[in-house]
Design an enzyme around this catalytic site. Structure first.
Site, PDB file in Angstrom:
ATOM      1  N   ARG A  20      26.319  59.692  -2.086  1.00  0.00           N
ATOM      2  CA  ARG A  20      25.192  59.964  -2.972  1.00  0.00           C
ATOM      3  C   ARG A  20      24.555  61.328  -2.702  1.00  0.00           C
ATOM      4  O   ARG A  20      23.778  61.824  -3.528  1.00  0.00           O
ATOM      5  CB  ARG A  20      24.148  58.853  -2.850  1.00  0.00           C
ATOM      6  CG  ARG A  20      24.506  57.606  -3.644  1.00  0.00           C
ATOM      7  CD  ARG A  20      23.426  56.546  -3.515  1.00  0.00           C
ATOM      8  NE  ARG A  20      23.502  55.844  -2.243  1.00  0.00           N
ATOM      9  CZ  ARG A  20      22.618  54.959  -1.827  1.00  0.00           C
ATOM     10  NH1 ARG A  20      21.560  54.669  -2.578  1.00  0.00           N
ATOM     11  NH2 ARG A  20      22.760  54.351  -0.663  1.00  0.00           N
ATOM     12  N   GLY A 144      16.967  46.087   2.608  1.00  0.00           N
ATOM     13  CA  GLY A 144      17.099  44.673   2.900  1.00  0.00           C
ATOM     14  C   GLY A 144      15.728  44.057   3.134  1.00  0.00           C
ATOM     15  O   GLY A 144      14.836  44.696   3.707  1.00  0.00           O
TER      16      GLY A 144
END
Length: 463
Positions: A20, A144
């Protein structure tokens, strides 16, 4: 029974390419405040006193090793099969040892030694098998989630892609940094599977494995979410640079440095600045630069890997890999190139370039002059437009100038050349031979005026 083994180990996860980032440079080598982010991690974890550091490398392994050298051991993750798989690669180095292991990702350069030490201490104080470093995020997207039961006890960590709608609303996030009982860590790693959306070995699944076996799972929530920032793209990289810049500038201000506009002043990590130095907006100070006390650095100045002594003024100039001694002043618009040494009370004026040269105290190089491959003595006056001609098309040559020399404007000094003490170089001269002490050197073409010739010059036709 409480554990008595206090050895500390660190595993740094640095094997990913970072697609990315859309870059040829491997993600963990992108700089934050002038230093690769993985190097920031090593700097901070070293302060926690570990007996061993292991960096997991994959993409860009040789480049990472070149940056970190022997500060860490290395383990190769040939295939990137998840964070759990990455930690498995350290088994040969750490498996079976007693102690506490910190697992940290190489793309979290804002974490501090203080936070990591607190995490170690908290983990050991709780006698836990695993402790998660958590933070509260206003926008937890991409992280997360920490799932707790009704008593607040950690049940599991759910990755975003595997989270239910309710779990996705949780704002306490996993920072990707953990402390583990080392032996329990490697035992649990052997029980991981790839039953998840990514088909990878998640390190976070260890929490459920350990909890299912009755182990104590703790969570240490740090106060500053910014420290938890993981860098996955250029937007996050820019934000991390801004946060680090703010942190560093605040440190310097608390140490007695004045920033006229700290939001627009950029100081690399590792730069040293003395008290009562004033730095204006738009200044960039990079690398291993050291600046003394009572200096003034004006806007638009860039200083790289240089030593600036006390009471120096630098105005709108560039200084690279050089030393400037006390009470000297430079600029505006000067360029001090590598391997220059500017002596005490020396004046380097506007549009002057100095390269690979030493200039002794009280000498003045006022304007529009190039000094390259030279040694200048004390109390010299260098006139406007002087050129130290050092390059013959193949080799560089040196010019040596003694003390108290007057060099007239527009002179060319053709190296190799030695000019003695207390000499005068007449303005407009081209000097090709050595000049002895007390001599006047003139090297001009004889002027001839041709009467009425200008009337024939094409420029004046029709005028």
């Amino acid at each position: 029974m409480a554990r008595v083994e206090n050895s500390r180990y660190v595993i740094i996860l640095a094997a990913g390419k970072g697609t990315r980032m859309k870059s040829k440079l491997y993600k963990v080598l992108h700089p934050v405040a002038g230093k690769p982010m993985v190097e920031h991690i090593v700097d901070q974890v070293e302060q926690t006193g570990p007996s061993e550091i292991v960096t997991i490398v994959g993409h860009g392994a040789e480049a990472i090793k070149q940056h970190l050298g022997d500060r860490t051991q290395y383990a190769l993750q040939q295939e990137q099969l998840g964070t759990g798989h990455a930690v498995m690669q350290a088994d040969n180095l750490l498996g079976g040892k007693k102690g506490t292991t910190l697992v940290i990702t190489g793309d979290t350069p804002l974490l501090t030694a203080e936070t990591l030490t607190n995490l170690f201490d908290y983990h050991q104080g709780k006698n836990a098998s695993a402790t998660i470093l958590t933070a509260q995020a206003e926008d937890p997207t991409g992280y997360g989630r920490i799932i707790r039961d009704h008593l607040g006890i950690v049940e599991k960590i759910v990755e975003q892609k595997d989270a239910s709608e309710e779990e996705a609303r949780v704002k306490e996030i996993n920072t990707g940094t953990f402390c583990f009982d080392n032996q329990a860590l490697f035992t649990a790693l052997s029980k991981l599977n790839t039953n998840n959306a990514q088909g990878e070995y998640y390190l976070t699944d260890i929490i459920e494995i350990m909890k299912g076996e009755g182990a104590t799972i703790a969570a240490y929530r740090m106060d500053d979410f910014d420290e938890a920032m993981g860098i996955n793209d250029r937007v996050a990289l820019a934000k991390a640079n801004k946060i680090m810049c703010h942190r560093l500038n605040k440190m310097h201000m608390m140490n007695g440095v004045t920033f006229v506009d700290p939001e627009n002043t950029y100081i690399d990590e590792g730069v040293v600045i003395g008290s009562d130095t004033v730095i204006e907006a738009g200044v960039c100070i990079k690398g291993a630069t050291k600046i003394g006390t009572d200096c003034y650095i004006s806007s638009g100045t860039e200083i790289v890997d240089s030593v600036i002594k006390d009471n120096v003024k630098i105005n709108h100039s560039v200084v690279e890999e050089s030393t400037i001694h006390s009470y000297a002043d430079v600029g505006p618009f000067a360029h001090i190139r590598p391997n220059a040494e500017i002596g005490e009370r020396v004046h380097i004026g506007n549009f002057v370039e100095i390269k690979n040269a030493t200039i002794d105290e009280d000498t003045k190089v006022g304007h529009l002059t190039y000094v390259g491959d030279a040694k200048l003595g004390k109390d010299i006056n260098v006139g406007c437009g002087v050129v130290f001609v050092n390059y013959d098309g193949k080799d560089k040559h040196q010019t040596i100038v003694g003390d108290q020399v007057f060099i007239g404007s527009g002179s060319n000094l053709i190296a190799p050349l030695t000019i003695g003490n207390q000499t005068v170089i007449a303005a407009g001269s081209t000097i090709t031979e050595d000049v002895k002490e007390h001599d006047l050197a003139i090297g001009r073409a004889r002027q001839i005026n041709k009467e009425d010739y200008a009337k024939k010059f094409p420029y004046f036709e029709g005028k």
